[in-house]
Design an enzyme around this catalytic site. Structure first.
Site, short mmCIF file in Angstrom:
data_model
loop_
_atom_site.label_atom_id
_atom_site.label_comp_id
_atom_site.label_asym_id
_atom_site.label_seq_id
_atom_site.Cartn_x
_atom_site.Cartn_y
_atom_site.Cartn_z
N ARG A 73 0.85 -1.19 0.00
CA ARG A 73 0.00 0.00 0.00
C ARG A 73 0.89 1.24 0.00
O ARG A 73 1.73 1.40 0.88
CB ARG A 73 -0.91 -0.01 1.24
CG ARG A 73 -1.70 1.26 1.41
CD ARG A 73 -2.72 1.18 2.57
NE ARG A 73 -3.40 2.45 2.67
CZ ARG A 73 -3.24 3.32 3.68
NH1 ARG A 73 -2.47 3.03 4.71
NH2 ARG A 73 -3.88 4.47 3.68
N HIS A 117 -2.63 11.04 0.73
CA HIS A 117 -2.07 10.84 2.07
C HIS A 117 -1.43 12.16 2.49
O HIS A 117 -0.22 12.26 2.69
CB HIS A 117 -1.09 9.66 2.08
CG HIS A 117 -0.85 9.06 3.43
ND1 HIS A 117 -0.98 7.70 3.68
CD2 HIS A 117 -0.48 9.60 4.61
CE1 HIS A 117 -0.69 7.45 4.95
NE2 HIS A 117 -0.38 8.59 5.53
N GLU A 162 -7.18 8.59 6.35
CA GLU A 162 -7.44 9.21 7.65
C GLU A 162 -7.91 10.66 7.54
O GLU A 162 -7.19 11.60 7.93
CB GLU A 162 -6.19 9.15 8.53
CG GLU A 162 -5.67 7.75 8.78
CD GLU A 162 -4.53 7.69 9.79
OE1 GLU A 162 -4.07 8.75 10.24
OE2 GLU A 162 -4.10 6.57 10.14
N ASN A 290 -7.13 1.92 9.84
CA ASN A 290 -5.82 2.09 10.46
C ASN A 290 -6.03 2.03 11.96
O ASN A 290 -6.86 2.78 12.51
CB ASN A 290 -5.21 3.44 10.08
CG ASN A 290 -4.90 3.53 8.59
OD1 ASN A 290 -5.06 2.55 7.84
ND2 ASN A 290 -4.46 4.69 8.15
N TYR A 292 -4.10 1.83 15.80
CA TYR A 292 -2.87 1.91 16.61
C TYR A 292 -3.10 1.74 18.10
O TYR A 292 -2.28 1.14 18.79
CB TYR A 292 -2.16 3.25 16.37
CG TYR A 292 -1.53 3.31 14.99
CD1 TYR A 292 -0.28 2.75 14.76
CD2 TYR A 292 -2.20 3.89 13.92
CE1 TYR A 292 0.29 2.76 13.50
CE2 TYR A 292 -1.64 3.91 12.64
CZ TYR A 292 -0.40 3.35 12.44
OH TYR A 292 0.16 3.36 11.19
N GLU A 365 -3.26 -0.10 8.19
CA GLU A 365 -2.06 0.31 8.94
C GLU A 365 -2.16 -0.24 10.35
O GLU A 365 -3.22 -0.17 10.97
CB GLU A 365 -1.94 1.84 9.06
CG GLU A 365 -1.50 2.55 7.82
CD GLU A 365 -1.34 4.06 8.03
OE1 GLU A 365 -1.05 4.50 9.16
OE2 GLU A 365 -1.54 4.80 7.05
C1 FCB Z 1 -0.94 7.25 10.65
C2 FCB Z 1 -0.52 7.81 9.30
C3 FCB Z 1 0.82 7.33 8.83
C4 FCB Z 1 1.81 7.24 9.96
C5 FCB Z 1 1.24 6.45 11.10
C6 FCB Z 1 2.19 6.27 12.25
O1 FCB Z 1 -1.81 8.14 11.27
O2 FCB Z 1 -1.48 7.48 8.33
O3 FCB Z 1 1.24 8.17 7.80
O4 FCB Z 1 2.18 8.52 10.34
O5 FCB Z 1 0.09 7.07 11.58
#
Ligand code: FCB
Length: 463
Positions: A73, A117, A162, A290, A292, A365
């Site tokens: 990607r 992006h 995002e 995405n 985290y 992500e």
């Molecule tokens: C996300 C972004 C990516 C990177 C990661 C850690 O929010 O899409 O570009 O910065 O975090």
């Protein structure tokens, strides 16, 4: 073991890796301007060279092949392809992505293309940026042009990466380019990013019905710090702005009433025109998520903990809910200070599958920053990253077993790169990059990921 057709990927974005910001007719982006301003990026870092992927893409694709990735990607740089964001296209810019895609295909790696992006052409920001409705139309034209050129060899497309970040970090907190701190403008930007997504989907569909098209959102489960009414209201607000504002728009064609009420002091919402939400909710083939971390919030202002903290002097991205405090949930953190919580991914996937059923899902992500260094043996040992990815992949597996239509996973990131306002200080890569020499070294997480892919699933539990 994962299903045979599970997509094993890694992700990057143009601005974070390409460098070559003036090569071959590329125009200026809002991030070029932002990086040139004092105090915006930790250490005054810029992405002028980044990791020189523009010149080293062949070597990088070879790395992907060595890893055994089935998909990659990446994003295209709008100012490289259309320097002013409207009008003429730059053939040399497009050619770069054709060469990249052909290189990927020659190794049997499926290209997954993200159209935006975050690197808006500066000329469009000068004309108002995302708070201006016209930017959505410019984006749809750009999407159509790229799709017309690459639609024959790229099957998987996503629109805006995002939108929450572009809108609220770009125009409310000012942590990201263009660095504006204008809450009302940020709200307009959020709507126009959604509209841009919908218009682009329509434009691409009209060209080729075979393309697989998705939207891409960053989602966080939000937990109230206590059962108090104030904390629960804080969780509702942050969940509303972070998750439901985008999910409901893209997948239900509506904005959540409670979120609009939270924001009513900022605007009469006249910028949401008749028909916009139907456009935004154009049917999708997939949702890219995405993931985290998790947020824990309280109704009283607290320390800007974990995932909410900015590295530079910034305002609040939480328009209308600036009073909410982000508190430490007591979990181990990565070097970003982001709490590690794979159960949050499970919770999110289950929720999406229940509330927005049937849409195929991809983790587009997921990953972690750690303070990696080359060891005396010349290798980079990153057991914490292996443990992070292992835990999240196990969660993905559990989700699939329970019937959730999750079809692939992209690690963030293939290589260390320019981490926005944090500059080069935060390393997210499976592959280590020496920023002086541009030498690439596979970290132990890369070797572990390659084994996992080869095996089609997880071996023993990571240490
Ligand atoms: C996300 C972004 C990516 C990177 C990661 C850690 O929010 O899409 O570009 O910065 O975090």
């Amino acid at each position: 073991m994962f299903p045979t057709r599970f997509v094993w990927g890694a992700a990057t974005s143009a601005y974070q890796i390409e460098g070559a910001i003036t090569a071959d007719g590329r125009g200026r982006s809002i991030w070029d301007t932002f990086c040139s301003q004092d105090g915006r990026i930790v250490g005054g870092d810029t992405a002028e060279t980044a990791i020189d992927h523009y010149n080293r893409y062949r070597e990088d694709v070879k790395l992907m092949a060595d890893l055994g990735l089935t998909a990659y990607r990446f994003s295209v740089s709008w100012p490289r392809i259309q320097p002013d964001g409207s009008g003429a296209y730059n053939a040399k810019g497009l050619d770069f992505y054709k060469r990249l895609v052909d290189e990927l295909l020659s190794y049997g790696i499926d290209p997954w293309l993200t159209l935006y992006h975050w690197d808006l052409p500066q000329a469009l920001e000068d004309a108002g940026g995302w708070p201006a409705r016209d930017t959505s139309k410019r984006f749809a034209d750009f999407a159509a042009a790229v799709h017309a050129e690459l639609g024959d060899r790229v099957r998987n497309w996503s629109t805006v990466n995002e939108p929450w970040c572009s809108a609220f970090l770009g125009y409310a907190s000012g942590e990201h380019a263009p660095g504006r701190r204008e809450p009302a403008a940020a709200l307009r930007a959020a709507h126009h990013l959604n509209l841009a997504h919908g218009l682009a989907v329509q434009a691409m569909r009209a060209q080729n019905a075979d393309s697989q098209i998705g939207g891409c959102v960053n989602l966080y489960p939000v937990t109230p710090a206590t059962g108090s009414e104030a904390d629960q209201d804080a969780a509702r607000r942050i969940d509303g702005l972070q998750n439901r504002f985008f999910l409901d728009a893209l997948l239900k064609g509506s904005y959540p009433e409670d979120v609009l009420a939270d924001l009513s002091h900022l605007s009469d919402m006249e910028f949401i025109q008749d028909g916009d939400l139907a456009t935004i909710a154009a049917p999708l083939d997939m949702l890219l998520i995405n993931y985290y971390s998790r947020f824990t919030v309280s109704g009283a202002p607290g320390g800007a903990a974990s995932a909410a903290a900015a590295p530079t002097d910034s305002g609040s991205p939480w328009i209308g809910s600036e009073h909410v405090g982000f508190v430490n949930g007591g979990r181990p953190v990565t070097s970003m200070g982001w709490e590690i919580d794979d159960s949050g991914l499970q919770e999110m996937l289950r929720r999406i599958a229940e509330e927005y059923p049937r849409i195929p899902l991809y983790i587009s992500e997921n990953g972690a920053a750690y303070d990696d260094a080359i060891g005396e043996d010349g290798a980079v040992h990153d057991p914490d990253r292996v443990a992070y990815i292992d835990a999240h992949l196990r969660t993905c597996h559990t989700a699939i077993e329970s019937g959730i239509p999750l079809q692939g996973y992209f690690a963030w990131s293939l290589m260390d790169n320019f981490e926005w306002a944090w500059g080069y200080g935060k390393r997210f890569g499976l592959v280590y990059v020496d920023y002086e020499t541009q030498a690439r070294t596979m970290k132990s997480s890369a070797l572990w990921y390659a084994d996992t892919i080869r095996h089609g699933g997880l071996l023993g539990r990571a240490q």
